[in-house]
Design a protein around this motif. Structure first.
Motif, PDB file in Angstrom:
ATOM      1  N   ALA A 186      38.805  15.334  19.525  1.00  0.00           N
ATOM      2  CA  ALA A 186      40.247  15.415  19.331  1.00  0.00           C
ATOM      3  C   ALA A 186      40.599  15.207  17.863  1.00  0.00           C
ATOM      4  O   ALA A 186      41.645  15.652  17.401  1.00  0.00           O
ATOM      5  CB  ALA A 186      40.952  14.356  20.177  1.00  0.00           C
ATOM      6  N   LEU A 187      39.697  14.510  17.127  1.00  0.00           N
ATOM      7  CA  LEU A 187      39.898  14.221  15.715  1.00  0.00           C
ATOM      8  C   LEU A 187      38.676  14.675  14.929  1.00  0.00           C
ATOM      9  O   LEU A 187      37.537  14.468  15.360  1.00  0.00           O
ATOM     10  CB  LEU A 187      40.103  12.722  15.475  1.00  0.00           C
ATOM     11  CG  LEU A 187      41.188  11.980  16.264  1.00  0.00           C
ATOM     12  CD1 LEU A 187      41.181  10.507  15.885  1.00  0.00           C
ATOM     13  CD2 LEU A 187      42.555  12.591  16.008  1.00  0.00           C
ATOM     14  N   LEU A 188      38.919  15.247  13.759  1.00  0.00           N
ATOM     15  CA  LEU A 188      37.864  15.626  12.821  1.00  0.00           C
ATOM     16  C   LEU A 188      38.125  14.876  11.520  1.00  0.00           C
ATOM     17  O   LEU A 188      39.204  14.994  10.937  1.00  0.00           O
ATOM     18  CB  LEU A 188      37.880  17.140  12.572  1.00  0.00           C
ATOM     19  CG  LEU A 188      36.909  17.677  11.513  1.00  0.00           C
ATOM     20  CD1 LEU A 188      35.460  17.493  11.953  1.00  0.00           C
ATOM     21  CD2 LEU A 188      37.201  19.153  11.218  1.00  0.00           C
ATOM     22  N   LEU A 189      37.128  14.120  11.055  1.00  0.00           N
ATOM     23  CA  LEU A 189      37.282  13.277   9.869  1.00  0.00           C
ATOM     24  C   LEU A 189      36.477  13.854   8.707  1.00  0.00           C
ATOM     25  O   LEU A 189      35.270  14.101   8.832  1.00  0.00           O
ATOM     26  CB  LEU A 189      36.820  11.849  10.157  1.00  0.00           C
ATOM     27  CG  LEU A 189      37.375  11.181  11.429  1.00  0.00           C
ATOM     28  CD1 LEU A 189      36.906   9.728  11.499  1.00  0.00           C
ATOM     29  CD2 LEU A 189      38.895  11.256  11.468  1.00  0.00           C
ATOM     30  N   LEU A 190      37.144  14.033   7.564  1.00  0.00           N
ATOM     31  CA  LEU A 190      36.532  14.657   6.395  1.00  0.00           C
ATOM     32  C   LEU A 190      36.622  13.710   5.199  1.00  0.00           C
ATOM     33  O   LEU A 190      37.717  13.350   4.759  1.00  0.00           O
ATOM     34  CB  LEU A 190      37.247  15.973   6.063  1.00  0.00           C
ATOM     35  CG  LEU A 190      37.408  16.965   7.219  1.00  0.00           C
ATOM     36  CD1 LEU A 190      38.144  18.217   6.743  1.00  0.00           C
ATOM     37  CD2 LEU A 190      36.051  17.340   7.808  1.00  0.00           C
ATOM     38  N   HIS A 191      35.475  13.338   4.664  1.00  0.00           N
ATOM     39  CA  HIS A 191      35.414  12.343   3.594  1.00  0.00           C
ATOM     40  C   HIS A 191      35.676  12.948   2.219  1.00  0.00           C
ATOM     41  O   HIS A 191      35.726  14.167   2.033  1.00  0.00           O
ATOM     42  CB  HIS A 191      34.045  11.658   3.604  1.00  0.00           C
ATOM     43  CG  HIS A 191      32.905  12.586   3.310  1.00  0.00           C
ATOM     44  ND1 HIS A 191      32.602  13.011   2.029  1.00  0.00           N
ATOM     45  CD2 HIS A 191      31.988  13.190   4.117  1.00  0.00           C
ATOM     46  CE1 HIS A 191      31.559  13.813   2.053  1.00  0.00           C
ATOM     47  NE2 HIS A 191      31.171  13.953   3.322  1.00  0.00           N
ATOM     48  N   VAL A 215      43.022  16.938  12.058  1.00  0.00           N
ATOM     49  CA  VAL A 215      42.070  16.809  10.964  1.00  0.00           C
ATOM     50  C   VAL A 215      42.574  15.746   9.994  1.00  0.00           C
ATOM     51  O   VAL A 215      43.702  15.839   9.485  1.00  0.00           O
ATOM     52  CB  VAL A 215      41.869  18.142  10.222  1.00  0.00           C
ATOM     53  CG1 VAL A 215      40.766  17.994   9.167  1.00  0.00           C
ATOM     54  CG2 VAL A 215      41.507  19.250  11.207  1.00  0.00           C
ATOM     55  N   ILE A 216      41.740  14.738   9.762  1.00  0.00           N
ATOM     56  CA  ILE A 216      42.066  13.631   8.878  1.00  0.00           C
ATOM     57  C   ILE A 216      41.133  13.703   7.684  1.00  0.00           C
ATOM     58  O   ILE A 216      39.911  13.652   7.841  1.00  0.00           O
ATOM     59  CB  ILE A 216      41.911  12.280   9.600  1.00  0.00           C
ATOM     60  CG1 ILE A 216      42.823  12.229  10.829  1.00  0.00           C
ATOM     61  CG2 ILE A 216      42.214  11.117   8.648  1.00  0.00           C
ATOM     62  CD1 ILE A 216      42.690  10.947  11.646  1.00  0.00           C
ATOM     63  N   GLY A 217      41.685  13.846   6.483  1.00  0.00           N
ATOM     64  CA  GLY A 217      40.854  14.002   5.303  1.00  0.00           C
ATOM     65  C   GLY A 217      41.289  13.102   4.172  1.00  0.00           C
ATOM     66  O   GLY A 217      42.475  12.813   4.001  1.00  0.00           O
ATOM     67  N   HIS A 218      40.306  12.670   3.381  1.00  0.00           N
ATOM     68  CA  HIS A 218      40.573  11.862   2.193  1.00  0.00           C
ATOM     69  C   HIS A 218      40.172  12.641   0.946  1.00  0.00           C
ATOM     70  O   HIS A 218      39.066  13.180   0.873  1.00  0.00           O
ATOM     71  CB  HIS A 218      39.780  10.555   2.250  1.00  0.00           C
ATOM     72  CG  HIS A 218      39.827   9.761   0.972  1.00  0.00           C
ATOM     73  ND1 HIS A 218      38.705   9.246   0.371  1.00  0.00           N
ATOM     74  CD2 HIS A 218      40.873   9.425   0.181  1.00  0.00           C
ATOM     75  CE1 HIS A 218      39.049   8.615  -0.737  1.00  0.00           C
ATOM     76  NE2 HIS A 218      40.356   8.709  -0.876  1.00  0.00           N
ATOM     77  N   SER A 219      41.070  12.744  -0.030  1.00  0.00           N
ATOM     78  CA  SER A 219      40.775  13.318  -1.336  1.00  0.00           C
ATOM     79  C   SER A 219      40.201  14.734  -1.195  1.00  0.00           C
ATOM     80  O   SER A 219      40.893  15.632  -0.718  1.00  0.00           O
ATOM     81  CB  SER A 219      39.828  12.388  -2.107  1.00  0.00           C
ATOM     82  OG  SER A 219      39.696  12.786  -3.447  1.00  0.00           O
ATOM     83  N   LEU A 246      46.576  13.668   5.544  1.00  0.00           N
ATOM     84  CA  LEU A 246      46.042  13.848   4.198  1.00  0.00           C
ATOM     85  C   LEU A 246      46.167  12.543   3.424  1.00  0.00           C
ATOM     86  O   LEU A 246      47.271  12.070   3.146  1.00  0.00           O
ATOM     87  CB  LEU A 246      46.808  14.953   3.468  1.00  0.00           C
ATOM     88  CG  LEU A 246      46.949  16.290   4.210  1.00  0.00           C
ATOM     89  CD1 LEU A 246      47.779  17.271   3.379  1.00  0.00           C
ATOM     90  CD2 LEU A 246      45.584  16.876   4.538  1.00  0.00           C
ATOM     91  N   GLU A 247      45.021  11.969   3.068  1.00  0.00           N
ATOM     92  CA  GLU A 247      44.989  10.722   2.307  1.00  0.00           C
ATOM     93  C   GLU A 247      44.760  11.039   0.834  1.00  0.00           C
ATOM     94  O   GLU A 247      43.669  11.409   0.419  1.00  0.00           O
ATOM     95  CB  GLU A 247      43.881   9.811   2.842  1.00  0.00           C
ATOM     96  CG  GLU A 247      43.769   8.480   2.108  1.00  0.00           C
ATOM     97  CD  GLU A 247      42.539   7.683   2.547  1.00  0.00           C
ATOM     98  OE1 GLU A 247      42.269   6.640   1.922  1.00  0.00           O
ATOM     99  OE2 GLU A 247      41.843   8.117   3.494  1.00  0.00           O
ATOM    100  N   ASP A 248      45.807  10.916   0.048  1.00  0.00           N
ATOM    101  CA  ASP A 248      45.796  11.088  -1.400  1.00  0.00           C
ATOM    102  C   ASP A 248      45.002  12.312  -1.864  1.00  0.00           C
ATOM    103  O   ASP A 248      44.027  12.193  -2.617  1.00  0.00           O
ATOM    104  CB  ASP A 248      45.254   9.828  -2.087  1.00  0.00           C
ATOM    105  CG  ASP A 248      45.766   9.708  -3.523  1.00  0.00           C
ATOM    106  OD1 ASP A 248      46.966   9.936  -3.744  1.00  0.00           O
ATOM    107  OD2 ASP A 248      44.962   9.405  -4.421  1.00  0.00           O
ATOM    108  N   PRO A 249      45.411  13.515  -1.453  1.00  0.00           N
ATOM    109  CA  PRO A 249      44.715  14.725  -1.915  1.00  0.00           C
ATOM    110  C   PRO A 249      45.026  14.998  -3.385  1.00  0.00           C
ATOM    111  O   PRO A 249      46.160  14.786  -3.827  1.00  0.00           O
ATOM    112  CB  PRO A 249      45.307  15.824  -1.026  1.00  0.00           C
ATOM    113  CG  PRO A 249      46.665  15.324  -0.673  1.00  0.00           C
ATOM    114  CD  PRO A 249      46.539  13.824  -0.553  1.00  0.00           C
ATOM    115  N   PRO A 250      44.068  15.475  -4.168  1.00  0.00           N
ATOM    116  CA  PRO A 250      44.364  15.867  -5.553  1.00  0.00           C
ATOM    117  C   PRO A 250      45.424  16.965  -5.566  1.00  0.00           C
ATOM    118  O   PRO A 250      45.192  18.049  -5.032  1.00  0.00           O
ATOM    119  CB  PRO A 250      43.020  16.386  -6.070  1.00  0.00           C
ATOM    120  CG  PRO A 250      41.992  15.732  -5.191  1.00  0.00           C
ATOM    121  CD  PRO A 250      42.635  15.620  -3.841  1.00  0.00           C
ATOM    122  N   PRO A 251      46.593  16.731  -6.141  1.00  0.00           N
ATOM    123  CA  PRO A 251      47.689  17.707  -6.044  1.00  0.00           C
ATOM    124  C   PRO A 251      47.377  19.052  -6.691  1.00  0.00           C
ATOM    125  O   PRO A 251      47.972  20.059  -6.329  1.00  0.00           O
ATOM    126  CB  PRO A 251      48.849  17.012  -6.768  1.00  0.00           C
ATOM    127  CG  PRO A 251      48.502  15.573  -6.781  1.00  0.00           C
ATOM    128  CD  PRO A 251      47.017  15.506  -6.832  1.00  0.00           C
TER     129      PRO A 251
END
Length: 273
Positions: free
Chosen positions: A30-35, A99-103, A125-130
């Protein structure tokens, strides 16, 4: 907290971890985590128990990171997104995932939502590079080379000294991942994305944007968040976490999880039953 069972898997060159209850190893996520850059799938393990109530979870190692291979050719969000689609297609997902992703992983999440909207129900979206991954010089960054010169215990001690707000659970996977990244990744050409606010028009799903303070190393500003929210085709909830930097979930875990769980509850409440 629930502590899901872990199963390590592989699809082509991508290594991934399936977190689920006993007997759930064949259940689609149900969730996909992307580092983020230089992290790995294992870096999500401190928050997995808090998210286990939302269904099975898959966390992937990006190409060239963790236990994943590094195919020839450029790297960047589009290549990483294609890798995630490969994994989800291999799993035969019948329902789109959150989808949960960081940076770097957050940029991958945006690229996946834009190119394969059938796979994505919502984004965190956790603090993606703009402004994408532009400007990265070739070669292993000096800070990473310094960490790789230390043994695992030395890297853990470094993090403990320099990141006192992080929980002890965050330190070993973070330290291990710095020794796992393939240094050739840092030599590859990077396929850039457009600025985040320009991509927003292609993101039609609900999105949570979580970010910290610029003076603590956060990449997203209030102006960036406002531009993304105004341009997005879908609904965007922007949450700034005061006192956090680029790694919001590590710097302020409780505030991060409150925002994410409230968003996931709202997404779940809107899904047809």
């Amino acid at each position: 907290m629930t502590h899901p069972a872990v199963s390590d898997r592989r699809t082509a060159h991508i290594a991934w971890r399936h977190h689920g209850h006993a007997g759930d190893t064949g259940v689609p996520p149900a969730l996909l985590l992307l580092h983020g850059f230089t992290d790995s799938a294992a870096c999500w393990e401190p928050v997995v128990p808090a998210l286990a109530g939302y269904g099975c979870i898959v966390a992937t190692d990006a190409r060239g990171h963790g236990d994943s291979g590094l195919p020839e050719g450029p790297v960047g969000p589009r290549q990483h997104a294609a890798d995630q689609a490969l994994v989800l297609d291999d799993l035969g997902v019948s329902e789109p995932v959150v989808v949960i992703g960081h940076s770097m992983g957050a940029l991958t999440a945006v690229a996946l939502a834009a190119t394969r909207p059938d796979l994505v129900a919502a984004l965190v979206l956790e603090d993606p590079p703009p402004y994408g991954m532009g400007g990265r010089p070739r070669g292993v960054p000096a800070w990473l080379a310094g960490l790789r010169s230390l043994d695992l215990a030395g890297r853990v001690a470094h993090a403990r000294e320099h990141e006192p707000a992080w929980s002890e659970a965050e330190l070993p996977p973070w330290a291990l991942s710095k020794g796992q990244i393939d240094p050739r990744y840092c030599e590859r050409d990077v396929t850039l994305l457009d600025p985040l606010h320009d991509l927003a028009a292609d993101v039609r799903c609900d999105t949570l944007l979580v970010y910290g303070d610029a003076d603590r190393g956060g990449m997203v500003t209030d102006a960036d968040a406002d531009a993304f929210r105004k341009a997005a085709a879908g609904t965007v909830t922007a949450v700034r976490v005061p006192g956090a930097g680029h790694s919001v979930r590590r710097d302020a875990a409780d505030a991060y999880l409150r925002a994410v769980r409230a968003f996931l509850d709202a997404v779940r409440s809107r899904r047809p039953r």
